[in-house]
Scaffold this active site. Sequence first.
Site, PDB file in Angstrom:
ATOM      1  N   CYS A   2       0.823  -1.203   0.000  1.00 49.05           N
ATOM      2  CA  CYS A   2       0.000   0.000   0.000  1.00 49.05           C
ATOM      3  C   CYS A   2       0.862   1.261   0.000  1.00 49.05           C
ATOM      4  O   CYS A   2       1.987   1.250   0.474  1.00 49.05           O
ATOM      5  CB  CYS A   2      -0.864   0.034   1.248  1.00 49.05           C
ATOM      6  SG  CYS A   2      -1.842  -1.437   1.455  1.00 49.05           S
ATOM      7  N   ARG A  27       4.615   0.772  -6.747  1.00 46.52           N
ATOM      8  CA  ARG A  27       4.533  -0.256  -5.701  1.00 46.52           C
ATOM      9  C   ARG A  27       3.417  -1.258  -5.967  1.00 46.52           C
ATOM     10  O   ARG A  27       3.357  -2.299  -5.326  1.00 46.52           O
ATOM     11  CB  ARG A  27       4.269   0.417  -4.340  1.00 46.52           C
ATOM     12  CG  ARG A  27       5.409   1.284  -3.868  1.00 46.52           C
ATOM     13  CD  ARG A  27       4.934   2.316  -2.862  1.00 46.52           C
ATOM     14  NE  ARG A  27       4.546   1.743  -1.597  1.00 46.52           N
ATOM     15  CZ  ARG A  27       5.304   1.744  -0.513  1.00 46.52           C
ATOM     16  NH1 ARG A  27       6.500   2.274  -0.555  1.00 46.52           N
ATOM     17  NH2 ARG A  27       4.873   1.223   0.610  1.00 46.52           N
ATOM     18  N   TRP A  74      -3.011  -2.346  -1.668  1.00 53.57           N
ATOM     19  CA  TRP A  74      -2.609  -3.656  -2.190  1.00 53.57           C
ATOM     20  C   TRP A  74      -3.241  -4.636  -1.216  1.00 53.57           C
ATOM     21  O   TRP A  74      -2.809  -4.755  -0.073  1.00 53.57           O
ATOM     22  CB  TRP A  74      -1.082  -3.727  -2.215  1.00 53.57           C
ATOM     23  CG  TRP A  74      -0.485  -5.091  -2.351  1.00 53.57           C
ATOM     24  CD1 TRP A  74      -0.084  -5.913  -1.335  1.00 53.57           C
ATOM     25  CD2 TRP A  74      -0.188  -5.779  -3.557  1.00 53.57           C
ATOM     26  NE1 TRP A  74       0.430  -7.065  -1.857  1.00 53.57           N
ATOM     27  CE2 TRP A  74       0.386  -7.021  -3.202  1.00 53.57           C
ATOM     28  CE3 TRP A  74      -0.351  -5.485  -4.916  1.00 53.57           C
ATOM     29  CZ2 TRP A  74       0.794  -7.950  -4.145  1.00 53.57           C
ATOM     30  CZ3 TRP A  74       0.064  -6.418  -5.850  1.00 53.57           C
ATOM     31  CH2 TRP A  74       0.629  -7.625  -5.470  1.00 53.57           C
ATOM     32  N   ASN A 100      -1.042   0.908   6.197  1.00 57.14           N
ATOM     33  CA  ASN A 100      -0.203  -0.021   5.442  1.00 57.14           C
ATOM     34  C   ASN A 100       0.321  -1.032   6.454  1.00 57.14           C
ATOM     35  O   ASN A 100       0.796  -0.643   7.504  1.00 57.14           O
ATOM     36  CB  ASN A 100       0.949   0.778   4.795  1.00 57.14           C
ATOM     37  CG  ASN A 100       1.852  -0.086   3.955  1.00 57.14           C
ATOM     38  OD1 ASN A 100       1.573  -1.257   3.721  1.00 57.14           O
ATOM     39  ND2 ASN A 100       2.938   0.502   3.487  1.00 57.14           N
ATOM     40  N   GLY A 101       0.220  -2.325   6.154  1.00 60.34           N
ATOM     41  CA  GLY A 101       0.700  -3.346   7.099  1.00 60.34           C
ATOM     42  C   GLY A 101      -0.374  -4.390   7.344  1.00 60.34           C
ATOM     43  O   GLY A 101      -1.354  -4.476   6.593  1.00 60.34           O
ATOM     44  N   GLU A 482      17.218 -23.335  -8.477  1.00 63.10           N
ATOM     45  CA  GLU A 482      16.811 -21.929  -8.447  1.00 63.10           C
ATOM     46  C   GLU A 482      18.013 -21.020  -8.732  1.00 63.10           C
ATOM     47  O   GLU A 482      17.884 -20.024  -9.445  1.00 63.10           O
ATOM     48  CB  GLU A 482      16.169 -21.602  -7.088  1.00 63.10           C
ATOM     49  CG  GLU A 482      15.785 -20.146  -6.881  1.00 63.10           C
ATOM     50  CD  GLU A 482      14.811 -19.600  -7.910  1.00 63.10           C
ATOM     51  OE1 GLU A 482      14.211 -20.371  -8.688  1.00 63.10           O
ATOM     52  OE2 GLU A 482      14.680 -18.356  -7.954  1.00 63.10           O
ATOM     53  N   LYS A 486      18.093 -18.449 -11.849  1.00 63.71           N
ATOM     54  CA  LYS A 486      18.335 -17.010 -11.671  1.00 63.71           C
ATOM     55  C   LYS A 486      19.461 -16.549 -12.586  1.00 63.71           C
ATOM     56  O   LYS A 486      19.364 -15.532 -13.250  1.00 63.71           O
ATOM     57  CB  LYS A 486      18.712 -16.756 -10.221  1.00 63.71           C
ATOM     58  CG  LYS A 486      18.102 -15.754  -9.356  1.00 63.71           C
ATOM     59  CD  LYS A 486      16.677 -15.439  -9.244  1.00 63.71           C
ATOM     60  CE  LYS A 486      15.684 -15.877 -10.226  1.00 63.71           C
ATOM     61  NZ  LYS A 486      14.388 -16.252  -9.788  1.00 63.71           N
ATOM     62  N   GLU A 489      18.354 -16.605 -16.250  1.00 64.61           N
ATOM     63  CA  GLU A 489      17.321 -15.598 -16.528  1.00 64.61           C
ATOM     64  C   GLU A 489      17.904 -14.204 -16.702  1.00 64.61           C
ATOM     65  O   GLU A 489      17.518 -13.477 -17.610  1.00 64.61           O
ATOM     66  CB  GLU A 489      16.327 -15.517 -15.347  1.00 64.61           C
ATOM     67  CG  GLU A 489      15.245 -16.557 -15.345  1.00 64.61           C
ATOM     68  CD  GLU A 489      14.294 -16.378 -14.167  1.00 64.61           C
ATOM     69  OE1 GLU A 489      13.085 -16.457 -14.387  1.00 64.61           O
ATOM     70  OE2 GLU A 489      14.759 -16.175 -13.018  1.00 64.61           O
ATOM     71  N   HIS A 505      26.930 -38.955 -14.161  1.00 64.52           N
ATOM     72  CA  HIS A 505      26.221 -39.636 -15.243  1.00 64.52           C
ATOM     73  C   HIS A 505      25.926 -38.699 -16.404  1.00 64.52           C
ATOM     74  O   HIS A 505      24.882 -38.824 -17.056  1.00 64.52           O
ATOM     75  CB  HIS A 505      24.938 -40.266 -14.698  1.00 64.52           C
ATOM     76  CG  HIS A 505      25.201 -41.222 -13.584  1.00 64.52           C
ATOM     77  ND1 HIS A 505      25.711 -42.484 -13.786  1.00 64.52           N
ATOM     78  CD2 HIS A 505      25.101 -41.072 -12.237  1.00 64.52           C
ATOM     79  CE1 HIS A 505      25.874 -43.093 -12.619  1.00 64.52           C
ATOM     80  NE2 HIS A 505      25.527 -42.243 -11.650  1.00 64.52           N
ATOM     81  N   LYS A 604       6.616 -11.292 -16.259  1.00 67.11           N
ATOM     82  CA  LYS A 604       6.384 -11.475 -14.821  1.00 67.11           C
ATOM     83  C   LYS A 604       5.233 -12.438 -14.581  1.00 67.11           C
ATOM     84  O   LYS A 604       5.237 -13.217 -13.647  1.00 67.11           O
ATOM     85  CB  LYS A 604       6.077 -10.116 -14.185  1.00 67.11           C
ATOM     86  CG  LYS A 604       5.924 -10.159 -12.680  1.00 67.11           C
ATOM     87  CD  LYS A 604       7.265 -10.264 -12.011  1.00 67.11           C
ATOM     88  CE  LYS A 604       7.183 -10.658 -10.560  1.00 67.11           C
ATOM     89  NZ  LYS A 604       8.424 -11.275 -10.085  1.00 67.11           N
TER      90      LYS A 604
END
Length: 609
Positions: A2, A27, A74, A100-101, A482, A486, A489, A505, A604
């Site tokens: 937010c 944001r 948000w 916010n929170g 991962e 990364k 990407e 192998h 995204k």
Amino acid sequence: MCGIVGYVGPRQASGVLIGGLTRLEYRGYDSAGIAIMSHTGLEVVRRFGKLVNLASAIGETPVPGTIGIGHTRWATHGRPSEENAHPHIDCTGRIAVVHNGIIENYMDLREELSATGHMLRSETDTEVVAHLVESYYDGDLTAAVSRAIKRLDGSYALGIVHLDHPETLVAARKDSPLIIGIGEGENVVASDIPAVLEYTREVLVLHDDEVATVHADSVHVQALDGTDVSDPEMMHVEWDLDAAEKGGYEDFMFKEIFEQPKAIRETLRGRMCEGGDIQLSELDMAPEQVALINRVFIIACGTSFHAGMVAKTLIEGWARIPVEVEVSSEFRYSDPIVDDDTLVVAITQSGETADTLAGVREARDRGAKVIAITNVVGSRVTRESDGVIYTHAGPEIGVAATKTFTAQIAALYVLALKLAQAKGTVQQERIEHLWSELSRMPDLVETILEDLDGLKECADEYVGANSSLFLGRGIGVPIAMEGALKLKEISYIHAEAYPAGEMKHGPIALITEEVPVVVIATQGHTYEKVVSNIQEVRARGAQVIAVATHGDDDIRRHAEHVLYVPATTESLSAIPATIPLQLLSYYIAKARGCNVDQPRNLAKSVTVE
Ligand code: G6P
């Protein structure tokens, strides 16, 4: 996440608020609203969707007044809608609040307030604040706010106005940022610096448990007990707008890597009850129902798939339920063995990935219960699943997932512990030990982020690599995967991940001095085996970068570079081991001149099959 803007001064507040909220648009948000103290009363205007909807409503019916609060929401509690948009007001319509929170104990507070006659109109956690201030108000707004926030568990940045005080704005914070731009005869409260830069570069940084009483020509900061804070933190902002949006970081990805302690903390918040019960009401299953689950299927794509692989180790290890992890695009066409004793967990940060949504439908058609893990309230997966566990990472702007990944793992730790507790497969004492280790995770991540020197040097050496290999065992396998994802990407270096024991192998044939090998070698029951694998690749000339546990000096004999992470229980090592790999990829990609926030060809959220 937010956005909050508040204004007190000579200008028309609505223009300042809309302008400030526009500066916070990056944001991410789903609805917006303002409250202005006008000569006719407290005017609240809220709209679902983009700020342009709010701006055009104000354009059609202007809201005059020189003090007000504004918000972009948000969603965290309650779907995105006009009713849930901020500001929220009390019963009398004289108090307005933006927040916010996350207020963890909002359900208890709602019940308490309803029982004493308060009328709550939204599904949000925020609204309780307006009613609490109303109930404590006896003519002193700052005192009422201080009393109200003492009742809150969780995190908050708050902006509050009351019609009885037409020249005052009260602001407070705990674990959510809030600053006050100090202008000439005007002050602007905001959750982030970009919102105030048009008016001033002098900023007061409000600290946790501080309450500010803001007038046009003064700001008075108090501690919660009413004592004055005589030397509040001030800063002079040098950043331009672009840098300010990124909080002074060079890229959103870098900023988001640094936001991980907060994302993990928020995701774990409120998950452990006093009696030692893991709190996961989203599962909506009695222990007897959990006992009937004989298989868990996890479906996901990309980085979320790797979080699913981590979860397999945890759920199988703790809850002793067999787990299959399948990429969504395969699951949907695979005629999966799923029935009503199967729990399907769909992991998707965006909540919109087409293949995962199709997998959810397929699983439900076959009778399975589907739990979604997502970062976006109101996204499609939340409407199509039986239950939703939210990660509270805040919006992620960098295309390559970072903070949503570690927040997903945090949420999956909670799920795995809950399943184990319901099944009775892990003793309560051990659950509490694991929980206390888990609670340390945000601090552990912070310590990794505090010392980046070795990482940069290491990255500099491999900027010219064309190919790389990532190895791990056990929980280190998905972390290696991962790490490799990364790197490919964002830096476009070919990166392949393999279980370390399987390397002989095939991939061993690729090893030359030019192929760096990144090895997850944190402490665990296969540590010695991993060290043997390191020796195998080194015997073929490989340069080894080891991710190892603090205190493991011996590993230095086996690796060109060691990226240390703090010690933790083996099963919880996934999060700390991830952080140096994100940073390694980041620094290599930057040194290669790549756009880390928007890598080529990637999106995204992948809403097509
Ligand atoms: C895209 C993104 C990745 C993400 C994947 C899955 O490929 O670039 O960062 O991991 O989609 O997205 P989801 O929203 O389902 O987690």
